[in-house]
Write an enzyme that holds these catalytic residues in place. Structure first.
Site, mmCIF file in Angstrom:
data_model
loop_
_atom_site.group_PDB
_atom_site.id
_atom_site.type_symbol
_atom_site.label_atom_id
_atom_site.label_comp_id
_atom_site.label_asym_id
_atom_site.label_seq_id
_atom_site.Cartn_x
_atom_site.Cartn_y
_atom_site.Cartn_z
ATOM 1 N N ASP A 52 -32.049 -60.092 -28.758
ATOM 2 C CA ASP A 52 -32.969 -61.106 -28.256
ATOM 3 C C ASP A 52 -32.314 -61.986 -27.190
ATOM 4 O O ASP A 52 -33.008 -62.654 -26.430
ATOM 5 C CB ASP A 52 -33.492 -61.963 -29.408
ATOM 6 C CG ASP A 52 -34.685 -62.823 -29.014
ATOM 7 O OD1 ASP A 52 -35.605 -62.293 -28.361
ATOM 8 O OD2 ASP A 52 -34.695 -64.016 -29.336
ATOM 9 N N SER A 58 -39.818 -65.483 -26.074
ATOM 10 C CA SER A 58 -40.188 -64.159 -26.560
ATOM 11 C C SER A 58 -41.592 -64.213 -27.144
ATOM 12 O O SER A 58 -41.941 -65.137 -27.883
ATOM 13 C CB SER A 58 -39.208 -63.693 -27.643
ATOM 14 O OG SER A 58 -37.887 -63.682 -27.154
ATOM 15 N N GLN A 111 -39.445 -55.534 -25.497
ATOM 16 C CA GLN A 111 -39.827 -56.919 -25.752
ATOM 17 C C GLN A 111 -40.598 -57.467 -24.558
ATOM 18 O O GLN A 111 -40.198 -57.257 -23.413
ATOM 19 C CB GLN A 111 -38.610 -57.806 -26.010
ATOM 20 C CG GLN A 111 -38.967 -59.239 -26.378
ATOM 21 C CD GLN A 111 -37.744 -60.106 -26.593
ATOM 22 O OE1 GLN A 111 -37.322 -60.833 -25.704
ATOM 23 N NE2 GLN A 111 -37.158 -60.015 -27.785
#
Length: 292
Positions: free
Chosen positions: A210, A234, A284
């Site tokens: 991430d 995100s 993502q």
């Protein structure tokens, strides 16, 4: 429960945060704490890893996660505990499915669904690892940011549990003029040893990725992390584990970005271990806003 100081033991601090406490009164409910962040918000990779571990504690030990899909719904407060409520969707002969909801103050901050599978034989093939400079040939975040007196610089260089080394160079302070398609490779490794627990290693891979999944979007747009007024978050995350992984040995992320539009950008990654085996694939989408 008190977390270790990330400045002195970054890996120990993350491992402690991922050590969830079971609720004695409510089955399949767990509590976790957060590592302090410069902005005061829960790090998305942390809550994703915690949700996966909570779900994993409700399946048989011989079933490991092979995929997850998660939505980041609200920013979390890093000073408050997080409740993880797991729903047992299905236990089949080979697969188990779980839904985990991360909550603070009764409000959901992450919704995740994960699938677990026992080890089975089958067709076997994989993409090959690209030829890039090895981690010993690439500068670390500490090399690049060690002398910068800024909270985010200290986090990247000293407090992060992972050593990140970019090919080409990083875009912390300045844009990349030499990668117009936004492609990059990143070597990553935990800054210390991790217990021999494959569920934990897979969760830590979700934690680590991430930090870098949206970097190709910035790179292609010609923007550094230090862009004034840059806002990033995100939105959703998809991940597939193909083979066992160890995050305390070097992993190579090969990354790209197929599209950005509407204030959103999509990042994609293939993850290889140092032997060249493809261990995971990741996608993502995130919100990216830059002042006009």
């Amino acid at each position: 429960m008190t977390l270790p100081d990330a400045r002195h033991d970054p890996v120990g601090a993350v491992l402690r945060a991922l050590d969830l406490t079971a609720d004695a009164q409510r089955p399949d409910v767990f509590e976790g704490l957060s590592l302090p962040q410069p902005q005061g918000r829960v790090f998305g990779g942390q809550v994703l890893a915690q949700a996966l571990l909570a779900a994993g504690r409700t399946v048989d030990d011989d079933r490991l996660p092979h995929s997850l899909h998660g939505y980041f719904l609200r920013p979390g407060d890093d000073s408050a505990p997080i409740d993880f409520v797991v729903e047992r969707l299905r236990d089949g002969r080979s697969f188990s499915a779980r839904r985990a909801l991360a909550q603070q103050g009764g409000n959901p901050i992450l919704a995740m669904t994960a699938s677990f599978q026992e080890q089975q034989p089958g067709i076997e093939y994989a993409e090959s690892m690209p030829d890039v400079p090895g981690p010993d040939e690439v500068a670390s975040a500490l090399d690049v940011l060690g002398d910068v007196d800024h909270p985010m610089a200290r986090f990247w260089a000293q407090e992060s549990a992972f050593d990140l080394r970019h090919v080409p160079g990083p875009i912390y302070m300045r844009p990349d003029a030499d990668s117009p398609l936004g492609r990059q490779s990143v070597w990553a490794r935990a800054r210390g040893p991790v217990p021999d627990d494959q569920l934990l290693h897979r969760a830590l891979l979700a934690y680590a990725c991430d930090q870098i999944m949206l970097e190709p979007v910035l790179r292609r747009a010609g923007l550094p992390w230090a862009t004034p007024g840059l806002s990033m978050a995100s939105l959703d995350h998809a991940m597939w584990w193909h083979r066992d992984v160890r995050v305390d040995d070097w992993l190579l992320f090969t990354q790209s970005t197929p599209s950005a539009q509407g204030g959103r950008g999509l990042g994609a990654a293939r993850v290889f271990d140092r032997s060249g085996a493809l261990v995971a694939s990741i996608a993502q989408e995130g919100m990216l806003r830059v002042p006009l």
